[in-house]
Design an enzyme around this catalytic site. Structure first.
Site, PDB file in Angstrom:
ATOM      1  N   ASN A  30       0.926   4.640   1.778  1.00  0.00           N
ATOM      2  CA  ASN A  30       0.381   5.118   3.039  1.00  0.00           C
ATOM      3  C   ASN A  30       0.551   6.629   3.195  1.00  0.00           C
ATOM      4  OD1 ASN A  30       0.074   2.379   3.533  1.00  0.00           O
ATOM      5  ND2 ASN A  30       1.911   2.238   4.785  1.00  0.00           N
ATOM      6  N   THR A  87       0.816  -1.212   0.000  1.00  0.00           N
ATOM      7  CA  THR A  87       0.000   0.000   0.000  1.00  0.00           C
ATOM      8  C   THR A  87       0.849   1.262   0.000  1.00  0.00           C
ATOM      9  OG1 THR A  87      -0.143  -0.061   2.428  1.00  0.00           O
ATOM     10  CG2 THR A  87      -1.932  -1.104   1.186  1.00  0.00           C
ATOM     11  N   GLU A 120      -4.323   3.894   3.816  1.00  0.00           N
ATOM     12  CA  GLU A 120      -3.468   2.961   3.077  1.00  0.00           C
ATOM     13  C   GLU A 120      -4.160   2.547   1.780  1.00  0.00           C
ATOM     14  OE1 GLU A 120      -1.470   0.205   6.228  1.00  0.00           O
ATOM     15  OE2 GLU A 120      -3.517   0.624   6.934  1.00  0.00           O
TER      16      GLU A 120
END
Length: 327
Positions: free
Chosen positions: A216, A214, A262
């Site tokens: 973030n 992800t 995320e």
């Protein structure tokens, strides 16, 4: 339309000659929602008809935060995002007036003389029907019109904008929707998909271990968005768009730590660390949950990704502004 990239200017200075004699829209415009757009569009129409530059004057920080610092306003559009939206709406410049108690203490007459006439040299001022200015909000819509007659600038006040259900569109109403996770309903009031901006940071890399790496970003502490899973579209600094699914919350299955936003991007593998990105929220899929195992979480993430792909595949622009921001 704008004649180039929008200029973000500090308040208190005389505008450059090419911006002198502008039509100036004045307000906080936090959210640049459909109610604000009603005011901004009137300013744009007047500027187009009169062949004048188009300028927006806003205030930083939000005045309510200055007077109640223990209860800061949850911003819908921090200054950089607001400027991006104003640019998409055709504005040439935004004056971001520093708002503090000294500025708030200006008398209405001083506000007109030093800001509207002296610094902005406005040819026309456009504001909402309930616009107040000066110390103790003593300046009223009526005194603004009178000041325009005295100082030879036009003044137009725009009525409150109501949605299709007859309710007034307001920033506070939108904040309530976002806190409930109702981002699709909020988009109807914004007139575009709500978009957040942040710099991608390196986290604990839990998503990577699960097969869902992800990007973030940390949102402002006052962010009112409900924890949960969202279908999103991310725009990189180079302008390219990428669909994905995002989680906003504290990761209760693992560490229940500080809140993070995320985003997992479909069919994308490049390193985005330290890049500033814009993320548009299209739909709320489900609330944040704690799972008994990583395997159970992964199975749910697979379902979330499939649902997000379907939502985004069927999405169409809500407006020209939405088309410019999220498509």
């Amino acid at each position: 339309m704008s004649r180039g990239a929008i200029a973000r200017l500090p308040g208190g200075e005389t505008l450059a000659p090419h911006l002198s004699g502008a039509v100036v829209a004045i307000g906080n415009f936090d959210g640049v929602h459909r109610g604000h757009q009603a005011v901004l569009s009137v300013a744009r129409e007047i500027a187009g008809a009169e062949g004048c530059p188009l300028v927006c004057m806003t205030f930083e920080p939000h005045p309510r935060t200055v007077f109640s610092p223990d209860r800061p306003v949850a911003r819908l559009t921090p200054a950089p995002m607001r400027a991006k939206l104003l640019e998409a709406l055709g504005f040439d410049a935004v004056v971001e007036q520093a708002f503090d108690r000294e500025f708030a203490g200006l008398t209405p007459e001083a506000f007109i003389e030093t800001v509207i006439v002296g610094c902005l040299k406005a040819a026309h001022v456009v504001a909402g029907f309930d616009f107040h200015y000066g110390a103790r909000r003593a300046g009223t819509p009526q005194t603004l019109i009178a000041a325009g007659e005295a100082h030879r600038f036009g003044a137009t006040l725009v009525p409150a904008f109501q949605d299709e259900g007859g309710e007034t569109v307001s920033s506070s109403r939108i904040r309530d929707l976002l806190s409930a996770g109702e981002v699709a309903e909020a988009a109807g009031l914004f007139g575009y998909r709500w978009t957040i901006r942040g710099t991608v940071q390196k986290g604990a890399q839990l998503g990577r271990k699960l097969g869902y790496p992800t990007a973030n970003i940390t949102l402002e502490p006052e962010t009112m968005l409900k924890f949960g899973i969202y279908a999103v579209r991310l725009r990189l600094a180079d302008g390219t768009l990428h669909d994905g699914v995002a989680s906003f919350g504290r990761r209760p299955t693992f560490d229940d730590g500080a809140a993070l936003f995320e985003t997992f991007l479909f069919d994308f593998s490049a390193d985005l660390y330290d890049e500033t990105v814009d993320v548009s929220l299209f739909a709320f899929l489900r609330g944040e949950e704690k799972f008994e195992s990583a395997e159970a979480l992964i199975a749910q993430m697979d379902r979330d990704a499939e649902e997000a792909r379907a939502v985004l595949a069927g999405a169409v622009p809500l407006s020209g502004l939405d088309d410019a921001i999220a498509f």
